[in-house]
Scaffold this motif. Structure first.
Motif, mmCIF file in Angstrom:
data_model
loop_
_atom_site.group_PDB
_atom_site.id
_atom_site.type_symbol
_atom_site.label_atom_id
_atom_site.label_comp_id
_atom_site.label_asym_id
_atom_site.label_seq_id
_atom_site.Cartn_x
_atom_site.Cartn_y
_atom_site.Cartn_z
ATOM 1 N N VAL B 94 -156.696 64.838 13.117
ATOM 2 C CA VAL B 94 -156.087 65.933 12.371
ATOM 3 C C VAL B 94 -154.636 65.602 12.031
ATOM 4 C CG1 VAL B 94 -155.278 68.312 12.589
ATOM 5 C CG2 VAL B 94 -157.624 67.728 13.229
ATOM 6 N N GLY B 95 -153.900 65.102 13.030
ATOM 7 C CA GLY B 95 -152.493 64.769 12.814
ATOM 8 C C GLY B 95 -152.315 63.710 11.737
ATOM 9 N N GLU B 96 -153.173 62.653 11.787
ATOM 10 C CA GLU B 96 -153.062 61.587 10.794
ATOM 11 C C GLU B 96 -153.459 62.080 9.404
ATOM 12 O OE1 GLU B 96 -151.694 58.499 10.771
ATOM 13 O OE2 GLU B 96 -150.898 59.294 12.651
ATOM 14 N N PHE B 106 -143.954 58.832 0.718
ATOM 15 C CA PHE B 106 -142.525 58.745 1.032
ATOM 16 C C PHE B 106 -142.298 57.704 2.110
ATOM 17 C CE2 PHE B 106 -143.652 63.064 -0.119
ATOM 18 C CZ PHE B 106 -142.826 63.269 -1.208
ATOM 19 N N ASP B 107 -141.056 57.292 2.215
ATOM 20 C CA ASP B 107 -140.699 56.339 3.240
ATOM 21 C C ASP B 107 -139.867 57.081 4.286
ATOM 22 O OD1 ASP B 107 -140.848 53.939 4.353
ATOM 23 O OD2 ASP B 107 -139.285 52.975 3.156
ATOM 24 N N LEU B 108 -140.549 57.769 5.197
ATOM 25 C CA LEU B 108 -139.830 58.607 6.152
ATOM 26 C C LEU B 108 -139.861 57.993 7.536
ATOM 27 C CD1 LEU B 108 -141.239 62.118 5.179
ATOM 28 C CD2 LEU B 108 -139.016 61.163 4.581
ATOM 29 N N PRO B 109 -138.824 58.262 8.349
ATOM 30 C CA PRO B 109 -138.876 57.797 9.744
ATOM 31 C C PRO B 109 -139.987 58.527 10.504
ATOM 32 C CG PRO B 109 -136.941 59.173 9.371
ATOM 33 C CD PRO B 109 -137.554 58.933 8.036
ATOM 34 N N GLU B 110 -140.558 57.816 11.488
ATOM 35 C CA GLU B 110 -141.717 58.323 12.212
ATOM 36 C C GLU B 110 -141.467 59.692 12.850
ATOM 37 O OE1 GLU B 110 -144.650 57.042 12.011
ATOM 38 O OE2 GLU B 110 -145.542 58.482 13.401
ATOM 39 N N ALA B 115 -142.494 65.471 13.218
ATOM 40 C CA ALA B 115 -141.926 66.819 13.253
ATOM 41 C C ALA B 115 -142.540 67.687 12.157
ATOM 42 C CB ALA B 115 -140.412 66.740 13.091
ATOM 43 N N ARG B 116 -142.655 67.097 10.957
ATOM 44 C CA ARG B 116 -143.197 67.893 9.865
ATOM 45 C C ARG B 116 -144.676 68.191 10.062
ATOM 46 N NH1 ARG B 116 -140.381 65.793 4.337
ATOM 47 N NH2 ARG B 116 -141.997 67.033 3.331
ATOM 48 N N VAL B 117 -145.412 67.241 10.662
ATOM 49 C CA VAL B 117 -146.833 67.484 10.917
ATOM 50 C C VAL B 117 -146.992 68.634 11.907
ATOM 51 C CG1 VAL B 117 -148.898 66.523 11.999
ATOM 52 C CG2 VAL B 117 -147.632 65.167 10.338
ATOM 53 N N SER B 118 -146.198 68.609 12.991
ATOM 54 C CA SER B 118 -146.413 69.681 13.971
ATOM 55 C C SER B 118 -145.902 71.019 13.432
ATOM 56 C CB SER B 118 -145.798 69.341 15.332
ATOM 57 O OG SER B 118 -144.533 68.804 15.177
ATOM 58 N N PRO B 127 -151.473 74.928 16.443
ATOM 59 C CA PRO B 127 -150.502 74.092 17.143
ATOM 60 C C PRO B 127 -151.204 73.171 18.139
ATOM 61 C CG PRO B 127 -150.451 76.318 18.013
ATOM 62 C CD PRO B 127 -151.369 76.345 16.827
ATOM 63 N N GLY B 128 -150.730 71.936 18.226
ATOM 64 C CA GLY B 128 -151.284 70.998 19.207
ATOM 65 C C GLY B 128 -152.638 70.431 18.841
ATOM 66 N N PHE B 129 -153.034 70.582 17.574
ATOM 67 C CA PHE B 129 -154.335 70.050 17.172
ATOM 68 C C PHE B 129 -154.270 68.604 16.696
ATOM 69 C CE2 PHE B 129 -157.887 73.230 16.682
ATOM 70 C CZ PHE B 129 -157.328 74.183 17.503
ATOM 71 N N GLU B 130 -153.083 67.953 16.846
ATOM 72 C CA GLU B 130 -152.865 66.632 16.265
ATOM 73 C C GLU B 130 -153.953 65.612 16.601
ATOM 74 O OE1 GLU B 130 -150.404 68.462 17.315
ATOM 75 O OE2 GLU B 130 -148.539 68.071 16.232
ATOM 76 N N ASP B 131 -154.411 65.599 17.865
ATOM 77 C CA ASP B 131 -155.305 64.521 18.273
ATOM 78 C C ASP B 131 -156.778 64.867 18.158
ATOM 79 O OD1 ASP B 131 -153.199 62.852 18.785
ATOM 80 O OD2 ASP B 131 -152.932 63.600 20.831
#
Lengths: 261, 244, 271
Positions: B94-96, B106-110, B115-118, B127-131
């Motif tokens: 989900v996060g990816e 864009f060329d953004l720092p990790e 931060a923007r994903v969460s 919230p917290g569904f990234e993985d």
């Protein structure tokens, strides 16, 4: 942690053996259910004719093209050996034996598997995920008699006929290539092929074909009907069906070579 | 912001036939119509995902007709899209999935990406569904991940293909509130297809109705509710009697 | 009379059209495949690649096909050794050259051609089904929304991975075929391992021809299956159709390519 990793490999091997046993058992069961409907014959006549047409007639061009190239390739491959041993009078026999007995039935079956077997699994799989099979059951129509039987019969009959056609075309391909590449006169070719080639060589090839056809039919019906989970599910079933049938073809080829030899 | 000009698309039979449409900036345009009236095809044409047979689409004044694929990619940077069946990449978490547009465009720092994903996932109440993997989510959750992915790049134009299809009324309302709230903050241009006419009219500024590939109505939400056109009246109010 | 001739005139172009339709469709199809191959090769030469995706595809494709290919080619080696031993005994009772001849044919052709057919089934169907389901679920359009070119993102890694891993798997499976042939020759015909394992007839040209075939067949499988996958339309049935077309298309391409490469090999790679 290390214990679970230690057990991971045997666990995976065990799981795949179990699923293999499950699949082989399921196919055997499906075949026996289908065979039961042979006496007295309970086959949907209309579906049978439709499948005979669809699976047979539409495969003719691809089988003819495959066979022609196969016949030609057999001679091209044999050419260096023929020249080395100066064995022009054996070209006809060698090429036609290999084509009729082994390579012809095998390549035609692989083509048939890709075209008809995959199509069949996709069609049945789509019927399952769109609940058409449940619809048949609700109408008290037996899915095996209505869907499976006509397909099995049509595939076995049609691969048999297509192999006869393919054998003929491959022979012509070999004769032409032999003439052009090795200067083997068509008469010399046939003179070596006909006396040395027993009827059994042709019949054994055709029996093999029918066995391959049955293999493809049962496998594709089984995987089609076992489809779960929407469009990706159909893709997975088709995939599993073609691969399982290809494996089955090679195993059956191996066994029948010894039995029929 | 978006102008559709005499757009015609056909596959085997015509799907869109001479559609003209305008979506102004800082507004929500609802695209409604019976099934198979060409709504999804219109939305995909606006994103430049389909080549029309005739006509053109102007995004922020830029014509799509004479653009090649890299040129279209440039235009699409300003567009976020939610697909009808979510179109989440099933081989990514989900996060990816949500991070994907940021990484590609864009060329953004990790740290900023994370931060923007969460932030996005919190915004869509996941919230917290990234993985998690997409397959393990319910339909409504997948929709919301799709919305998070469509909005993460803060594109000024957002295209939503039926964001509430198949969802219960409570979840639907939450999604409408989310879309409306986002649009107010960003002052963006939103075009959304919906089969839930009553629901979408509560947030839409303008309404366009398609019928058999033709535009049969375009106007404000109030005009849609009070229209006397028999076709529009029947569809908007869900009447049984009528030309449909 | 006039009516009959009118129908004749009428049916003329449509009959011709019907006859020519498959031909022009075939030409279009081949042109499309070469366009995709061209795009893929251009993108590879520009060299902007995601290493992760490539390694993942190499793992998937290799892992998916290795065991399957070893089994099928193991059976093939046994069958061909058995048949050729039985047949050559009819002409001369001496089986000392059995292994040498078989190994030569295997290196020059069969490891590539007979191996590539089941490989097409396994790898080709996998690629087409994977890309096809991404198309029908709009994932490919979602990629395009993020400026990810589907050819660059999906086809290139699969093409490179299938060509490298496919060739590697075919070589390994060919070795398995030699081993299984050796076991049959020893068990059934009493040919000892040493006599069988005779590479004296294999030339460098044979190896080159065999590897060329493998690379060409694997590349063809990848491009055809990817193209079938990308041109999928219409739900679950579409994915099934794409898979079917991938398997049939790649199998047929293998046979046709084999005809041409073998033909060229006969004239330019003497044995």
């Amino acid at each position: 942690m290390s214990g679970s990793r230690l057990l991971a490999l045997p666990a995976r091997v065990g799981a795949s053996l179990l699923s293999l046993a499950d699949q082989v058992g399921g196919m055997t069961l499906l075949l026996s259910q289908a065979l039961k409907r042979l006496v007295p014959p309970r086959v949907d006549r209309y579906e049978l004719v439709r499948n005979l047409h669809r699976m047979g007639v539409q495969s003719v061009p691809i089988v003819m093209a495959t066979a022609a190239f196969t016949g030609a390739i057999m001679v091209i491959q044999a050419a260096p050996l023929v020249e080395r041993f100066n064995a022009r009078e054996f070209v006809g026999w060698g090429a036609s034996f290999v084509t009729f007995r082994e390579v012809g039935p095998l390549l035609i079956a692989l083509m048939f598997n890709g075209r008809v077997g995959a199509n069949n699994a996709a069609e049945l799989g789509t019927m399952v995920v769109t609940e058409q099979v449940d619809g048949l059951r609700a109408l008290a129509i037996d899915p095996i008699g209505y869907l499976v039987m006509p397909r099995i019969i049509a595939m076995v009959v049609m691969i048999f006929m297509l192999t006869i056609l393919g054998d003929g075309v491959a022979l012509i391909g070999s004769i032409i290539t032999g003439d052009l590449l090795l200067d083997v006169d068509p008469r010399t070719f046939l003179a070596s092929a006909i006396p040395m080639l027993g009827p059994w060589d042709v019949i054994a090839g055709l029996i093999k074909s029918a066995i391959f056809g049955l293999m493809i039919a049962v496998t594709s019906c089984y995987f089609g009907l076992a489809t779960r989970g929407g469009a990706p599910g159909v893709g997975r079933s088709v995939n599993a069906s073609v691969v399982a049938a290809a494996t089955g073809i090679f195993v059956a080829d191996y066994l029948s070579t010894f039995v029929l030899g | 912001m978006i102008r559709v000009q005499d757009l015609s698309v056909s596959f085997r039979s015509p799907v869109l036939d001479g559609v003209n449409l305008h979506a102004p900036p800082a507004s929500i345009l609802a695209l409604v119509g019976p099934g198979a009236s060409g709504k999804s095809v219109l939305l995909k044409s606006v994103a430049g995902l389909l080549r029309p047979d005739r006509g053109d689409v102007f995004v922020d004044g830029v014509s799509l007709a004479d653009k090649d694929e890299p040129g279209l990619a440039e235009v699409r940077k300003g567009i976020g899209m939610l697909f009808q069946n979510y179109a989440l990449f099933d081989y990514l978490t989900v996060g990816e999935n949500v991070a994907f547009p940021l990484r590609r465009l864009f060329d953004l720092p990790e740290e900023e990406i994370q931060a923007r994903v969460s932030e996005r996932l919190e915004r869509v109440s996941l919230p917290g569904f990234e993985d998690r993997i997409p397959r393990s989510l319910s339909g409504g959750q997948k929709k919301r991940v799709g919305i998070a992915r469509a909005t993460v790049a803060r594109a000024p134009i957002l295209l939503y293909d039926d964001p509430t299809a198949g969802l219960d009324p409570v979840t639907s309302q939450k999604i409408y509130d989310l879309i409306k709230g986002e649009q107010r903050e960003q002052r963006g241009c939103v075009v959304m297809i919906s089969s839930d006419v009553a629901g979408v009219l509560t947030i839409a500024d303008r309404v366009a109705m398609l019928h058999r590939g033709k535009l049969v109505f375009e106007g404000s939400a109030d005009e849609a509710k009070t229209s006397v056109d028999p076709l529009v009246r029947q569809f908007i109010h869900g009447l049984v009697e009528g030309p449909l | 009379m006039t009516e009959a001739s009118a129908t004749l005139v009428d049916s003329g172009p449509s009959a011709l059209g019907r006859l020519m339709a498959p031909v022009s469709a075939g030409v279009n199809d081949i042109a499309g495949l070469f366009r995709l191959l061209g795009r893929t090769l251009t993108l590879i030469s520009q060299g902007k690649r995601e290493q992760g995706a490539l390694l993942e595809q190499m793992y998937i494709i290799g892992n998916r096909s290795l065991v399957f290919m070893c089994i099928t080619m193991g059976f093939i080696g046994a069958i061909i050794t058995f048949q050729s031993a039985v047949q050559s005994q009819r002409l001369l009772p001496d089986l000392t050259m059995l292994g040498a001849t078989f190994i030569k044919l295997l290196v020059r052709d069969m490891a590539a051609s007979l191996g590539a057919m089941p490989l097409a089934t396994r790898v080709g169907a996998g690629i087409a089904a994977e890309i096809g389901s991404m198309v029908v679920t709009d994932q490919v359009d979602a990629l395009r929304m993020c400026a990810a070119d589907p050819v660059d993102y999906l086809v290139v890694p699969r093409f490179i991975a299938a060509t490298i891993m496919g060739t590697a798997v075919l070589i390994i499976a060919g070795a398995v075929a030699i081993l299984s042939g050796m076991v049959i020759a020893n068990g059934v015909f009493d040919v000892n391992f040493h006599t069988y394992l005779n590479f004296s007839m294999v030339t460098l040209g044979d190896v080159g021809l065999g590897v060329t075939k493998m690379v060409a067949f694997c590349a063809a499988i990848a491009i055809i299956s990817a193209q079938r996958g990308l041109s999928t339309f219409g739900g679950s049935e579409g994915v099934g159709t794409a898979t079917t077309r991938a398997v049939v298309g790649s199998s047929f391409a293998i046979i046709v390519l084999n005809f041409f490469i073998s033909g060229l090999g006969y004239f330019f790679v003497p044995s």
